[in-house]
Design a protein around this motif. Structure first.
Motif, PDB file in Angstrom:
ATOM      1  N   ILE A   1       1.445 -12.548 -11.183  1.00 28.68           N
ATOM      2  CA  ILE A   1       0.597 -11.357 -11.167  1.00 28.68           C
ATOM      3  C   ILE A   1      -0.136 -11.300 -12.511  1.00 28.68           C
ATOM      4  O   ILE A   1       0.493 -11.323 -13.568  1.00 28.68           O
ATOM      5  CB  ILE A   1       1.422 -10.063 -10.981  1.00 28.68           C
TER       6      ILE A   1
ATOM      7  N   VAL B   1      -3.081  -9.099 -14.756  1.00 32.26           N
ATOM      8  CA  VAL B   1      -3.903  -7.887 -14.825  1.00 32.26           C
ATOM      9  C   VAL B   1      -4.718  -7.909 -16.106  1.00 32.26           C
ATOM     10  O   VAL B   1      -4.256  -8.372 -17.149  1.00 32.26           O
ATOM     11  CB  VAL B   1      -3.045  -6.601 -14.770  1.00 32.26           C
TER      12      VAL B   1
ATOM     13  N   LYS C   1     -10.949 -15.126 -12.878  1.00 38.12           N
ATOM     14  CA  LYS C   1     -10.700 -15.399 -11.457  1.00 38.12           C
ATOM     15  C   LYS C   1     -10.876 -16.885 -11.159  1.00 38.12           C
ATOM     16  O   LYS C   1     -10.062 -17.484 -10.437  1.00 38.12           O
ATOM     17  CB  LYS C   1     -11.661 -14.564 -10.603  1.00 38.12           C
TER      18      LYS C   1
ATOM     19  N   GLU D   1      -6.259 -11.707  -4.344  1.00 44.75           N
ATOM     20  CA  GLU D   1      -5.008 -11.323  -3.693  1.00 44.75           C
ATOM     21  C   GLU D   1      -4.645 -12.370  -2.656  1.00 44.75           C
ATOM     22  O   GLU D   1      -5.289 -12.489  -1.618  1.00 44.75           O
ATOM     23  CB  GLU D   1      -5.145  -9.945  -3.038  1.00 44.75           C
TER      24      GLU D   1
ATOM     25  N   VAL E   1       1.869  -1.265 -10.524  1.00 46.53           N
ATOM     26  CA  VAL E   1       1.892  -2.705 -10.225  1.00 46.53           C
ATOM     27  C   VAL E   1       3.328  -3.170 -10.034  1.00 46.53           C
ATOM     28  O   VAL E   1       3.638  -3.925  -9.103  1.00 46.53           O
ATOM     29  CB  VAL E   1       1.201  -3.510 -11.346  1.00 46.53           C
TER      30      VAL E   1
ATOM     31  N   ILE F   1      -5.577  -8.194 -10.757  1.00 49.72           N
ATOM     32  CA  ILE F   1      -6.072  -6.813 -10.680  1.00 49.72           C
ATOM     33  C   ILE F   1      -6.722  -6.453 -12.013  1.00 49.72           C
ATOM     34  O   ILE F   1      -6.198  -6.780 -13.081  1.00 49.72           O
ATOM     35  CB  ILE F   1      -4.917  -5.825 -10.389  1.00 49.72           C
TER      36      ILE F   1
ATOM     37  N   ARG G   1       0.841  -1.188   0.000  1.00 47.33           N
ATOM     38  CA  ARG G   1       0.000   0.000   0.000  1.00 47.33           C
ATOM     39  C   ARG G   1       0.882   1.245   0.000  1.00 47.33           C
ATOM     40  O   ARG G   1       1.992   1.231   0.542  1.00 47.33           O
ATOM     41  CB  ARG G   1      -0.931   0.019   1.226  1.00 47.33           C
TER      42      ARG G   1
ATOM     43  N   GLU H   1      -8.722  -2.419  -9.381  1.00 51.74           N
ATOM     44  CA  GLU H   1      -9.580  -3.230  -8.520  1.00 51.74           C
ATOM     45  C   GLU H   1      -8.966  -4.611  -8.304  1.00 51.74           C
ATOM     46  O   GLU H   1      -8.752  -5.378  -9.250  1.00 51.74           O
ATOM     47  CB  GLU H   1     -10.968  -3.378  -9.143  1.00 51.74           C
ATOM     48  N   TYR H   2      -8.703  -4.913  -7.048  1.00 52.48           N
ATOM     49  CA  TYR H   2      -8.191  -6.244  -6.702  1.00 52.48           C
ATOM     50  C   TYR H   2      -9.318  -7.261  -6.816  1.00 52.48           C
ATOM     51  O   TYR H   2     -10.333  -7.157  -6.137  1.00 52.48           O
ATOM     52  CB  TYR H   2      -7.623  -6.248  -5.285  1.00 52.48           C
TER      53      TYR H   2
ATOM     54  N   VAL I   1      -1.990 -12.839  -7.592  1.00 49.72           N
ATOM     55  CA  VAL I   1      -2.656 -11.534  -7.528  1.00 49.72           C
ATOM     56  C   VAL I   1      -3.311 -11.284  -8.880  1.00 49.72           C
ATOM     57  O   VAL I   1      -2.693 -11.499  -9.929  1.00 49.72           O
ATOM     58  CB  VAL I   1      -1.658 -10.400  -7.204  1.00 49.72           C
TER      59      VAL I   1
END
Length: 465
Positions: A439, A441, A456, A328, A352, A335, A264, A324-325, A333
């Motif tokens: 990761i 995206v 997802k 996680e 990212v 996004i 964060r 938007e996650y 991850v």
């Protein structure tokens, strides 16, 4: 808001649009009969129907509720510029003397008597406007908001003010859209301009025309009003009163002690009257730190205290499809982001990278519009090359017809990384299932959002080769 007494029925052509649906909700909440047409059902149109707004999906006058057609003087027709020229319902309304207005014109009418905060920019306006609205709502200020995205805090793109006998006491937050010069119907008390990059060149033709449009918007700030703009933007002149600038490291409003803790962004906000320390935001991204600076600038002017701003930024949860996650965990991850311009893609992927240094990044990108892909192909090539792997979908046409030679294959050639390929939407899930991903995206403004939940499900499936 006196004009509203002239109408009993409000009919929306393109009611499922993010801005149109917010306006429809305002009229419905305030006692008008509301109905509308859109091309296809979506979660937004589902929500409207749950609020007892009649929505249909066939371009046929017979589907319009009969009450809306009895007396043209009692029905206001609101339309989006994206509606095709040969639309049958629009032809009927024109031929029968109905009052027809663009959404932007109606929004201009509504906000004329309210203290208005207009948030404009080619990037960042949806997050910034929803952030402003949350800071005000969190501080107990009576506000209404017309937003270009679904806020995670409130689950809607429209916030309704509390009833009041004095509309001038209401603070209205409006996302001021430069598309089709729509924001020139607004006369804000406080204006934010986040960015003025070249975009919508199918409308404007060249970047200079975009800048001229923003300059015209700035000139419409009400006497005694203020402009808060990203440092260095060429939109203000010597006649523009009370201009203050913000940027990540410089300006009247800037950040200091910016760092990343537990994936964060944490920072202090320096402003002309002092410092708001230890802002820890739930939404990541360098661009979102800048959005927070702009939101802070206007919130302070409306009377929000520094402590209320800190709490508001701590609790702001962002906008659907903006960083938007979706998933996680320690091992994976996922996004999702709405980025559809090279500058947005670069800002997103750079953030990212900063959050997850050294990890492998797979990007799924759907280009939006043939003209935008053509005009910014080199920029897209450069920004998408920030990923380790690129899965490129076909161009989403939206309102456009194909342009010869403008294809995803053309764009793929501009990308410098080696691990890149074009994948159809039908092939994508199986492709991801058979890739070792870390990761992931998804990026784009078309219909790529419909793939988010299926992706997802694939990503949480144990990896098998």
């Amino acid at each position: 808001m006196h004009f509203t007494s002239d109408w009993k029925y409000i009919y929306f052509v393109g009611i499922g649009g993010i801005g149109m649906s917010a306006l429809a909700r305002w009229f419905n909440t305030n006692g008008f009969s509301v109905a509308g047409y859109d091309r296809t059902p979506t979660t937004l149109t589902d929500s409207l129907e749950q609020e007892n707004i009649s929505v249909h999906f066939e371009d046929d006058v017979a589907h319009i509720p009969s009450g809306f057609l009895v007396d043209p003087t009692q029905t206001l027709v609101v339309y989006t510029p994206a509606v095709p020229a040969n639309h049958q319902q629009m032809a009927y309304f024109r031929a029968n003397g109905f009052t027809i207005q663009k959404r932007s014109q109606v929004l201009g009418w509504l906000t004329r008597n309210l203290r208005t905060i207009g948030v404009a920019g080619t990037h960042g306006k949806t997050t910034t406007s929803s952030m402003v609205a949350h800071l005000l709502r969190n501080a107990g200020i009576n506000c209404t908001a017309f937003l270009g995205g679904i806020t995670q805090n409130y689950g809607t793109n429209f916030l309704l003010n509390s009833p009041t006998e004095t509309p001038e006491d209401i603070v209205c937050v409006v996302e001021a859209d430069e598309f089709d010069r729509s924001f020139l119907t607004l006369y804000p008390d406080l204006a934010i301009v986040t960015s003025t990059d070249a975009d919508h060149l199918d409308i404007y033709g060249e970047h200079d025309a975009v800048l001229e449009s923003f300059r015209a918007y700035v000139k419409q700030i009400k006497p005694g009003g203020s402009l808060i703009m990203k440092r260095g933007l060429p939109v203000a002149d010597s006649a523009t009163a009370d201009v203050q600038e913000y940027s990540l490291h410089e300006g009247d409003y800037h950040s200091r002690n910016l760092r990343i803790e537990n994936a964060r962004f944490v920072f202090d906000i320096v402003y002309p009257g002092g410092v708001i320390d230890h802002i820890a935001m739930q939404i990541p991204g360098y661009h979102n730190v800048e959005n927070a600076l702009a939101a802070t600038a206007v919130a302070l002017r409306v009377g929000v205290s520094p402590d209320q701003i800190r709490h508001g930024l701590h609790t702001y949860r962002g906008v659907k499809r903006r960083f938007e996650y979706i998933l996680e965990s320690r091992s994976k991850v996922f996004i999702d982001d709405y980025a559809h311009h090279p500058a947005e893609v670069e800002a997103f992927l750079s953030s990212v990278r900063a959050l997850y240094p050294g990890r492998h990044l797979t990007a799924v990108f759907q280009p939006h519009l043939f003209t935008r892909t053509r005009d910014f192909a080199d920029g897209f090539g450069q920004s998408l090359s920030l990923a380790d792997r690129l899965l490129l979908l076909d161009i989403y046409p939206a309102r456009e017809q194909p342009i010869e030679g403008v294809t995803s294959a053309m764009l793929l050639e501009k990308v410098s990384i080696l691990d890149k390929s074009i994948v159809s939407k039908e092939e994508l899930l199986e492709k991801l299932l058979n890739l070792d991903t870390d990761i992931v995206v998804t990026i784009g403004a078309g219909d790529i959002d419909k793939l988010v939940l299926p992706i997802k499900e694939v990503l949480v499936t144990p990896f098998t080769n």
